[in-house]
Design a protein around this motif. Sequence first.
Motif, PDB file in Angstrom:
ATOM      1  N   GLY A 106       0.879  -1.295  -0.024  1.00  0.00           N
ATOM      2  CA  GLY A 106      -0.037   0.002   0.016  1.00  0.00           C
ATOM      3  C   GLY A 106       0.851   1.271  -0.021  1.00  0.00           C
ATOM      4  N   ILE A 107       1.918   1.296   0.871  1.00  0.00           N
ATOM      5  CA  ILE A 107       2.779   2.358   0.835  1.00  0.00           C
ATOM      6  C   ILE A 107       3.621   2.689  -0.379  1.00  0.00           C
ATOM      7  CG2 ILE A 107       4.852   3.423   1.963  1.00  0.00           C
ATOM      8  CD1 ILE A 107       4.004   2.028   4.529  1.00  0.00           C
ATOM      9  N   MET A 108       3.723   1.491  -1.121  1.00  0.00           N
ATOM     10  CA  MET A 108       4.647   1.443  -2.477  1.00  0.00           C
ATOM     11  C   MET A 108       3.616   2.073  -3.442  1.00  0.00           C
ATOM     12  SD  MET A 108       6.321  -1.548  -4.651  1.00  0.00           S
ATOM     13  CE  MET A 108       4.673  -2.315  -5.038  1.00  0.00           C
ATOM     14  N   LEU A 109       2.377   1.664  -3.438  1.00  0.00           N
ATOM     15  CA  LEU A 109       1.455   2.195  -4.598  1.00  0.00           C
ATOM     16  C   LEU A 109       1.196   3.820  -4.111  1.00  0.00           C
ATOM     17  CD1 LEU A 109      -1.399  -0.575  -4.433  1.00  0.00           C
ATOM     18  CD2 LEU A 109       0.299   0.088  -6.030  1.00  0.00           C
ATOM     19  N   PHE A 110       1.232   4.118  -2.944  1.00  0.00           N
ATOM     20  CA  PHE A 110       1.151   5.873  -2.479  1.00  0.00           C
ATOM     21  C   PHE A 110       2.249   6.365  -3.209  1.00  0.00           C
ATOM     22  CE2 PHE A 110       2.444   9.056   0.244  1.00  0.00           C
ATOM     23  CZ  PHE A 110       1.489   9.814   0.068  1.00  0.00           C
ATOM     24  N   TRP A 111       3.371   5.974  -2.974  1.00  0.00           N
ATOM     25  CA  TRP A 111       4.557   6.607  -3.688  1.00  0.00           C
ATOM     26  C   TRP A 111       4.508   6.607  -5.171  1.00  0.00           C
ATOM     27  CZ3 TRP A 111       7.324   9.849  -1.597  1.00  0.00           C
ATOM     28  CH2 TRP A 111       7.925  10.027  -0.122  1.00  0.00           C
ATOM     29  N   GLU A 112       3.909   5.412  -5.705  1.00  0.00           N
ATOM     30  CA  GLU A 112       3.772   5.545  -7.150  1.00  0.00           C
ATOM     31  C   GLU A 112       2.796   6.533  -7.583  1.00  0.00           C
ATOM     32  OE1 GLU A 112       2.439   1.780  -8.431  1.00  0.00           O
ATOM     33  OE2 GLU A 112       4.345   0.583  -7.843  1.00  0.00           O
ATOM     34  N   SER A 113       1.678   6.869  -6.794  1.00  0.00           N
ATOM     35  CA  SER A 113       0.847   7.837  -6.942  1.00  0.00           C
ATOM     36  C   SER A 113       1.297   9.158  -6.767  1.00  0.00           C
ATOM     37  CB  SER A 113      -0.551   7.622  -6.195  1.00  0.00           C
ATOM     38  OG  SER A 113      -1.148   6.372  -6.371  1.00  0.00           O
ATOM     39  N   MET A 114       2.068   9.255  -6.046  1.00  0.00           N
ATOM     40  CA  MET A 114       2.934  10.652  -5.534  1.00  0.00           C
ATOM     41  C   MET A 114       3.627  11.107  -6.815  1.00  0.00           C
ATOM     42  SD  MET A 114       1.645  12.241  -3.094  1.00  0.00           S
ATOM     43  CE  MET A 114       2.727  13.336  -2.759  1.00  0.00           C
ATOM     44  N   ILE A 115       4.582  10.017  -7.267  1.00  0.00           N
ATOM     45  CA  ILE A 115       5.570  10.286  -8.440  1.00  0.00           C
ATOM     46  C   ILE A 115       4.526  10.688  -9.770  1.00  0.00           C
ATOM     47  CG2 ILE A 115       7.170   9.214  -9.899  1.00  0.00           C
ATOM     48  CD1 ILE A 115       7.913   7.727  -7.336  1.00  0.00           C
ATOM     49  N   ILE A 116       3.611   9.771 -10.031  1.00  0.00           N
ATOM     50  CA  ILE A 116       2.851  10.240 -11.029  1.00  0.00           C
ATOM     51  C   ILE A 116       1.970  11.454 -11.006  1.00  0.00           C
ATOM     52  CG2 ILE A 116       0.767   9.540 -12.530  1.00  0.00           C
ATOM     53  CD1 ILE A 116       1.620   6.506 -11.593  1.00  0.00           C
ATOM     54  N   TYR A 117       1.644  11.664  -9.858  1.00  0.00           N
ATOM     55  CA  TYR A 117       1.046  12.934  -9.635  1.00  0.00           C
ATOM     56  C   TYR A 117       1.889  14.288  -9.854  1.00  0.00           C
ATOM     57  CZ  TYR A 117      -1.427  17.147  -7.081  1.00  0.00           C
ATOM     58  OH  TYR A 117      -1.586  18.217  -7.070  1.00  0.00           O
ATOM     59  N   CYS A 118       3.109  14.157  -9.331  1.00  0.00           N
ATOM     60  CA  CYS A 118       4.050  15.336  -9.602  1.00  0.00           C
ATOM     61  C   CYS A 118       4.429  15.410 -10.865  1.00  0.00           C
ATOM     62  CB  CYS A 118       5.274  15.086  -8.621  1.00  0.00           C
ATOM     63  SG  CYS A 118       5.021  15.030  -6.925  1.00  0.00           S
ATOM     64  N   VAL A 119       4.723  14.164 -11.417  1.00  0.00           N
ATOM     65  CA  VAL A 119       5.167  14.415 -12.939  1.00  0.00           C
ATOM     66  C   VAL A 119       3.899  14.774 -13.890  1.00  0.00           C
ATOM     67  CG1 VAL A 119       5.660  12.949 -15.054  1.00  0.00           C
ATOM     68  CG2 VAL A 119       6.770  12.274 -12.851  1.00  0.00           C
ATOM     69  N   VAL A 120       2.509  14.458 -13.489  1.00  0.00           N
ATOM     70  CA  VAL A 120       1.683  15.081 -14.380  1.00  0.00           C
ATOM     71  C   VAL A 120       1.470  16.497 -14.188  1.00  0.00           C
ATOM     72  CG1 VAL A 120      -1.058  14.823 -14.774  1.00  0.00           C
ATOM     73  CG2 VAL A 120       0.461  12.878 -14.650  1.00  0.00           C
ATOM     74  N   MET A 121       1.475  16.861 -12.951  1.00  0.00           N
ATOM     75  CA  MET A 121       1.291  18.360 -12.529  1.00  0.00           C
ATOM     76  C   MET A 121       2.386  19.091 -13.188  1.00  0.00           C
ATOM     77  SD  MET A 121      -1.299  19.195 -10.794  1.00  0.00           S
ATOM     78  CE  MET A 121      -2.225  18.293 -12.192  1.00  0.00           C
ATOM     79  N   VAL A 122       3.683  18.535 -13.219  1.00  0.00           N
ATOM     80  CA  VAL A 122       4.806  19.511 -13.780  1.00  0.00           C
ATOM     81  C   VAL A 122       4.704  19.656 -15.422  1.00  0.00           C
ATOM     82  CG1 VAL A 122       7.309  19.485 -14.102  1.00  0.00           C
ATOM     83  CG2 VAL A 122       6.433  18.982 -12.096  1.00  0.00           C
ATOM     84  N   GLY A 123       4.204  18.400 -15.814  1.00  0.00           N
ATOM     85  CA  GLY A 123       3.827  18.525 -17.172  1.00  0.00           C
ATOM     86  C   GLY A 123       2.745  19.406 -17.506  1.00  0.00           C
ATOM     87  N   ALA A 124       1.638  19.195 -16.995  1.00  0.00           N
ATOM     88  CA  ALA A 124       0.584  19.866 -17.436  1.00  0.00           C
ATOM     89  C   ALA A 124       0.693  21.328 -17.164  1.00  0.00           C
ATOM     90  CB  ALA A 124      -0.579  19.346 -16.429  1.00  0.00           C
ATOM     91  N   ILE A 125       1.274  21.941 -16.114  1.00  0.00           N
ATOM     92  CA  ILE A 125       1.531  23.305 -15.987  1.00  0.00           C
ATOM     93  C   ILE A 125       2.610  23.880 -16.902  1.00  0.00           C
ATOM     94  CG2 ILE A 125       2.278  24.960 -14.136  1.00  0.00           C
ATOM     95  CD1 ILE A 125       0.937  23.267 -12.017  1.00  0.00           C
ATOM     96  N   ALA A 126       3.498  22.984 -17.205  1.00  0.00           N
ATOM     97  CA  ALA A 126       4.680  23.547 -17.927  1.00  0.00           C
ATOM     98  C   ALA A 126       3.952  23.854 -19.447  1.00  0.00           C
ATOM     99  CB  ALA A 126       5.572  22.641 -18.070  1.00  0.00           C
ATOM    100  N   MET A 127       3.039  22.681 -19.819  1.00  0.00           N
ATOM    101  CA  MET A 127       2.631  22.930 -21.158  1.00  0.00           C
ATOM    102  C   MET A 127       1.464  24.137 -20.956  1.00  0.00           C
ATOM    103  SD  MET A 127       1.564  19.117 -22.199  1.00  0.00           S
ATOM    104  CE  MET A 127       0.472  19.788 -23.758  1.00  0.00           C
ATOM    105  N   GLY A 128       0.886  24.273 -20.000  1.00  0.00           N
ATOM    106  CA  GLY A 128      -0.070  25.480 -19.807  1.00  0.00           C
ATOM    107  C   GLY A 128       0.577  26.783 -20.059  1.00  0.00           C
ATOM    108  N   LEU A 129       1.664  26.942 -19.262  1.00  0.00           N
ATOM    109  CA  LEU A 129       2.512  28.186 -19.227  1.00  0.00           C
ATOM    110  C   LEU A 129       3.077  28.371 -20.623  1.00  0.00           C
ATOM    111  CD1 LEU A 129       4.311  27.949 -15.653  1.00  0.00           C
ATOM    112  CD2 LEU A 129       2.297  29.261 -16.090  1.00  0.00           C
ATOM    113  N   LEU A 130       3.297  27.355 -21.488  1.00  0.00           N
ATOM    114  CA  LEU A 130       3.711  27.528 -22.858  1.00  0.00           C
ATOM    115  C   LEU A 130       2.817  27.543 -23.848  1.00  0.00           C
ATOM    116  CD1 LEU A 130       6.682  27.200 -24.159  1.00  0.00           C
ATOM    117  CD2 LEU A 130       6.126  24.738 -24.626  1.00  0.00           C
TER     118      LEU A 130
END
Length: 679
Positions: A106-130
Amino acid sequence: MRKTMSLLPRMAANNIRKNGSVYFPYIGISVFAMFTHFVFGFILKNDIMYTLPKGAYAVILVQIGYVLLGIIMIPFLYYTNSFLIKRRKRELGLYSILGLEKKHIGIMLFWESMIIYCVVMVGAIAMGLLFSKLIFLLLLNLAKMPVNVDFVIKPAAVTQTMIFYAFIMGLNLFVNLIQVGKSNPVELLGDSRRGEKEPKRIGFWSLAGLAAMVLGYRMAVKAQLESNVFFDFFLAVFFVVIGTYFLFTSGSIAALRFFKKRKGFYYRPENFITVSGMLYRMKKSAASLANICIFSTMVIITVVCTVSVYLGMESIVTSGFSRGFELNFIGEGTVDREALKQETRELAAQHGVILEEELDYAYVGIRVYQVDNLFQPEGDPYDYSSWTRLSLMTLEEYNRLENASETLQPGEVLIFSNGPDFAAQTVSFKGMEEELSMEYTVKKELTESRIRKKHTNDIMNTDYLVVLADEEELRRVSAVYHVDSAAQMSYYYGFWLDTAGENIPAEEELSEKEKIDGFSATIEQYAGTLPEFAEYRDRRENMEIQESTYGGLLFIGIFFGSIFLICLLIIMYYKQITEGFEDQTNFEIMQKVGMGDEEIRRTIRKQISMVFGLPLIGALCHTAVGMRMVYMLLGAIGFFETGLLIACCVGGCLIFALVYSVSYRKTSMAYYRIVRVMG
């Protein structure tokens, strides 16, 4: 214990990297979805949108799109997550066997979700600003609004996007933890190869699906432009979606079982393999194929509707105008017609324009409720299709207007409908009091008029022109509705403008628009000084509003068409991966029973093509049948360009079929890469 806890984040990162074939597409669609969410939020949070001319219309559409985007993306990303966790269950089962406790998983799945969340947010906001400024300018351009405006990024748009995606990731993580927590290692090892559950009572659900589909199709084909057309549309969509789901999940299996029972057909080498293989695939893939079919239909209809409306905007605006510039007067002893027309021509000459196709007539306008051939002053306020407007006119005025020579006897009328034919031998006028009721014989129903263009399926905006024998008859009918025909006599004067003409003063320093703008302002000011002046309408102003509205609609259509298409491609891609992993074992079994590699590949390739061809065929059928109802819906806003809609539909279907075929070939590469590992 501490060492295990510190190892879990690294394991989570490695898991995502090693399962890139399933995680990277999910991250990609999430980035695009959140990028779109961010752009919509950015537009709504930008104060300039609320100050631009006609900007409110575009804002309303973007607000609707913003809500619909959330409604679509939450279930879709949840659905996509189900593919991920299904592919991971065998791996998670191995972790359990190797000693990891469920809390560690469960903790491993949580970290996977956190990593995906951060990657998606960085990518989405970077694309948005661009790209957000470019997309913002696209909206302004499509909506014909000023593009030289300040560009300001609002932090609130970023915050809302982060909160929205955090909710989605939290929901998916919660579901994943429940699934893993309730399963033992053996179940996890077996779940990765378990297909979609075969429904029980297949015969019943097949008939239910067929009935729902027929009912939905019937509603679409029989649709009429009336007050409840929007309710009928959603009801028809509901039945078609239900029918599609049941026919794919149950009907396809029932059909294949039918062929299987035909011994003479089934026990042939090519048919035996195809039918048994398709039966196996449809049991495992039917629900996903139904989703592909539905998303395909949504892509086509979204694009066809928005493009048709945008290209037909001119005709939509024109349908509400008899002429490009219109003056209206109401009252006893209305304006001197000849003096008004002479002064208008002189003002036009002064501004370098000329009047064309002048139209003027006097009439009495009354709003009434229609029941068959009866017009009465009251009715159901929510039955919009039955509320109409009568324009009462004398025969003398009509003959002058149409350059006609019609004749009428007392008790006779001529009638013209700009919508469906009146189609009755008599017409009745009934007031509030029972004694105020009159009936006339319809001598002739007119099929055309200079006043309005006729559209036989326009029942939402039907107006009637009723021509009476003389002023006395006009007075009597008006009195039924307590209207004084003399005091409420209306006068209409309309015309088109042209800037070309030999005797028009040349003003080379002014553009065509500046000349027309100058004249329009002058004639409105002049008309305002005349007695009984009621209204001045410049069609261009309405056109600007429509451009803003339908430009914003096209903007929404582009984004939603793209979202539906990407959702479709992701589902298709994951199904190809699922088929690939399952066919690894199928290759081995077929080889053991004596089939050659080339024969195996040809058989599976045929089955996969059939599986992914069915949703395309279904989507094209849905679109073809649904165009009748789409045409009726568009008629509610004044769109009656049948040829344009058919052209957009045919073009949209052909382009989509091409895109679908290319997408199938591209996604099938992932399938063949997986299969070749074993083959």
